[in-house]
Design a protein around this motif. Structure first.
Motif, PDB file in Angstrom:
ATOM      1  N   LEU A   1     -28.787  26.405   4.616  1.00 36.31           N
ATOM      2  CA  LEU A   1     -28.002  26.127   3.399  1.00 36.31           C
ATOM      3  C   LEU A   1     -28.456  27.035   2.255  1.00 36.31           C
ATOM      4  O   LEU A   1     -28.385  26.669   1.088  1.00 36.31           O
ATOM      5  CB  LEU A   1     -28.150  24.660   2.988  1.00 36.31           C
ATOM      6  CG  LEU A   1     -27.383  23.655   3.831  1.00 36.31           C
ATOM      7  CD1 LEU A   1     -27.731  22.227   3.426  1.00 36.31           C
ATOM      8  CD2 LEU A   1     -25.899  23.874   3.724  1.00 36.31           C
ATOM      9  N   GLY A   2     -28.913  28.242   2.614  1.00 33.39           N
ATOM     10  CA  GLY A   2     -29.381  29.184   1.613  1.00 33.39           C
ATOM     11  C   GLY A   2     -28.332  29.572   0.583  1.00 33.39           C
ATOM     12  O   GLY A   2     -28.668  30.062  -0.484  1.00 33.39           O
ATOM     13  N   TRP A   3     -27.076  29.335   0.884  1.00 37.90           N
ATOM     14  CA  TRP A   3     -25.995  29.650  -0.043  1.00 37.90           C
ATOM     15  C   TRP A   3     -25.823  28.587  -1.136  1.00 37.90           C
ATOM     16  O   TRP A   3     -25.127  28.809  -2.115  1.00 37.90           O
ATOM     17  CB  TRP A   3     -24.678  29.837   0.712  1.00 37.90           C
ATOM     18  CG  TRP A   3     -24.366  28.719   1.672  1.00 37.90           C
ATOM     19  CD1 TRP A   3     -24.753  28.633   2.993  1.00 37.90           C
ATOM     20  CD2 TRP A   3     -23.625  27.532   1.391  1.00 37.90           C
ATOM     21  NE1 TRP A   3     -24.284  27.453   3.535  1.00 37.90           N
ATOM     22  CE2 TRP A   3     -23.587  26.757   2.579  1.00 37.90           C
ATOM     23  CE3 TRP A   3     -22.979  27.038   0.259  1.00 37.90           C
ATOM     24  CZ2 TRP A   3     -22.943  25.527   2.657  1.00 37.90           C
ATOM     25  CZ3 TRP A   3     -22.326  25.813   0.340  1.00 37.90           C
ATOM     26  CH2 TRP A   3     -22.320  25.074   1.526  1.00 37.90           C
ATOM     27  N   HIS A   4     -26.450  27.407  -0.982  1.00 38.73           N
ATOM     28  CA  HIS A   4     -26.290  26.337  -1.971  1.00 38.73           C
ATOM     29  C   HIS A   4     -27.378  26.440  -3.037  1.00 38.73           C
ATOM     30  O   HIS A   4     -28.563  26.492  -2.714  1.00 38.73           O
ATOM     31  CB  HIS A   4     -26.346  24.965  -1.303  1.00 38.73           C
ATOM     32  CG  HIS A   4     -25.764  23.888  -2.151  1.00 38.73           C
ATOM     33  ND1 HIS A   4     -26.369  23.459  -3.312  1.00 38.73           N
ATOM     34  CD2 HIS A   4     -24.621  23.180  -2.038  1.00 38.73           C
ATOM     35  CE1 HIS A   4     -25.626  22.519  -3.869  1.00 38.73           C
ATOM     36  NE2 HIS A   4     -24.549  22.336  -3.115  1.00 38.73           N
TER      37      HIS A   4
ATOM     38  N   GLU B   1     -33.791  24.561  -1.791  1.00 39.78           N
ATOM     39  CA  GLU B   1     -34.983  25.413  -1.711  1.00 39.78           C
ATOM     40  C   GLU B   1     -35.130  25.986  -0.307  1.00 39.78           C
ATOM     41  O   GLU B   1     -35.475  27.145  -0.132  1.00 39.78           O
ATOM     42  CB  GLU B   1     -36.226  24.579  -2.060  1.00 39.78           C
ATOM     43  CG  GLU B   1     -37.517  25.362  -2.090  1.00 39.78           C
ATOM     44  CD  GLU B   1     -37.628  26.279  -3.285  1.00 39.78           C
ATOM     45  OE1 GLU B   1     -38.239  27.340  -3.138  1.00 39.78           O
ATOM     46  OE2 GLU B   1     -37.095  25.947  -4.358  1.00 39.78           O
ATOM     47  N   GLY B   2     -34.846  25.147   0.708  1.00 38.05           N
ATOM     48  CA  GLY B   2     -34.944  25.597   2.092  1.00 38.05           C
ATOM     49  C   GLY B   2     -34.472  24.508   3.041  1.00 38.05           C
ATOM     50  O   GLY B   2     -34.366  23.341   2.661  1.00 38.05           O
TER      51      GLY B   2
ATOM     52  N   ALA C   1     -34.879  20.729   1.732  1.00 37.86           N
ATOM     53  CA  ALA C   1     -35.801  20.659   0.602  1.00 37.86           C
ATOM     54  C   ALA C   1     -35.031  21.105  -0.642  1.00 37.86           C
ATOM     55  O   ALA C   1     -34.431  22.183  -0.656  1.00 37.86           O
ATOM     56  CB  ALA C   1     -37.002  21.562   0.834  1.00 37.86           C
ATOM     57  N   LEU C   2     -35.039  20.259  -1.655  1.00 38.30           N
ATOM     58  CA  LEU C   2     -34.288  20.541  -2.876  1.00 38.30           C
ATOM     59  C   LEU C   2     -35.156  21.222  -3.920  1.00 38.30           C
ATOM     60  O   LEU C   2     -36.353  20.925  -4.037  1.00 38.30           O
ATOM     61  CB  LEU C   2     -33.731  19.234  -3.445  1.00 38.30           C
ATOM     62  CG  LEU C   2     -32.815  18.452  -2.511  1.00 38.30           C
ATOM     63  CD1 LEU C   2     -32.497  17.093  -3.109  1.00 38.30           C
ATOM     64  CD2 LEU C   2     -31.544  19.237  -2.241  1.00 38.30           C
ATOM     65  N   LYS C   3     -34.554  22.130  -4.674  1.00 39.05           N
ATOM     66  CA  LYS C   3     -35.257  22.740  -5.799  1.00 39.05           C
ATOM     67  C   LYS C   3     -35.596  21.622  -6.789  1.00 39.05           C
ATOM     68  O   LYS C   3     -34.771  20.763  -7.062  1.00 39.05           O
ATOM     69  CB  LYS C   3     -34.391  23.802  -6.464  1.00 39.05           C
ATOM     70  CG  LYS C   3     -34.184  25.017  -5.593  1.00 39.05           C
ATOM     71  CD  LYS C   3     -33.315  26.052  -6.266  1.00 39.05           C
ATOM     72  CE  LYS C   3     -33.134  27.239  -5.341  1.00 39.05           C
ATOM     73  NZ  LYS C   3     -32.152  28.195  -5.837  1.00 39.05           N
ATOM     74  N   GLY C   4     -36.788  21.614  -7.292  1.00 37.77           N
ATOM     75  CA  GLY C   4     -37.195  20.572  -8.217  1.00 37.77           C
ATOM     76  C   GLY C   4     -37.747  19.343  -7.517  1.00 37.77           C
ATOM     77  O   GLY C   4     -38.095  18.364  -8.156  1.00 37.77           O
TER      78      GLY C   4
END
Length: 174
Positions: free
Chosen positions: A53-56, A60-61, A77-80
């Motif tokens: 899901l690198g396009w979203h 994060e990964g 893994a979500l950013k933040g």
């Protein structure tokens, strides 16, 4: 003991009104689409890997246990901070479509969430459709504001719109 017709009717009305008030949440749906100036095969190539899901922009990964095979489990893994865990339920490379279910929604205020993402089109233009169905996170009556229907719809809509906007920019190179 005999009960009059009007007393029985009044009792039935109270029972029906009580049952209607205590029904709990209803299934919500969100559908978002975007048109991308690229062939469907090119767009599908960007999103077809369940474990990528690198396009979203919120991601994060990601990792997936078994690639694009039904039953594969991906952890996002979500950013933040925070994670979401999802299971692949259907996959069709030929139809440019896959469906999945959230096993653990993490910070997303939903319950029993299922979703599909698909790409269609002909020529130099394609359409991506992302649709989901879910219940709010709080399954009883009188949910707190952060776990009610509106919060669930807002969260899912935000995920879809930001993802689709980023996908369009990524594929179109803008």
């Amino acid at each position: 003991m005999r009960v009059s017709f009007s007393a029985a009717l009044a009792l039935a009305g109270i029972c029906i009104a009580g049952a209607a008030h205590a029904h709990g949440p209803t299934r919500q749906k969100v559908v978002e689409t975007i048109t991308i100036d690229a062939p469907a095969d090119a767009v599908w190539k960007r999103i077809k890997e369940f474990g990528d899901l690198g396009w979203h922009p919120a991601v994060e990964g990601t990792t997936a246990t078994d690639g694009n095979k039904v039953g594969s489990v991906r952890t996002i893994a979500l950013k933040g901070g925070g994670t979401i865990v999802e299971t692949l339920e259907s996959y069709s490379d030929a139809d440019h479509k896959y469906g999945y279910r959230m096993k653990d929604p993490g910070p997303v205020p939903v319950n029993n969430y299922t979703s599909t993402i698909s790409v269609s089109g002909s020529g130099a233009t394609s359409t991506v459709e992302w649709r989901g169905a879910f219940y709010r996170a709080f399954l009883n009556n009188d949910p707190p504001p952060e776990q009610n229907d509106e919060a669930a719809i807002k969260a899912v809509t935000g995920i879809y719109k930001s993802g689709l906007d980023a996908l369009k920019k990524s594929v179109e190179g803008k």
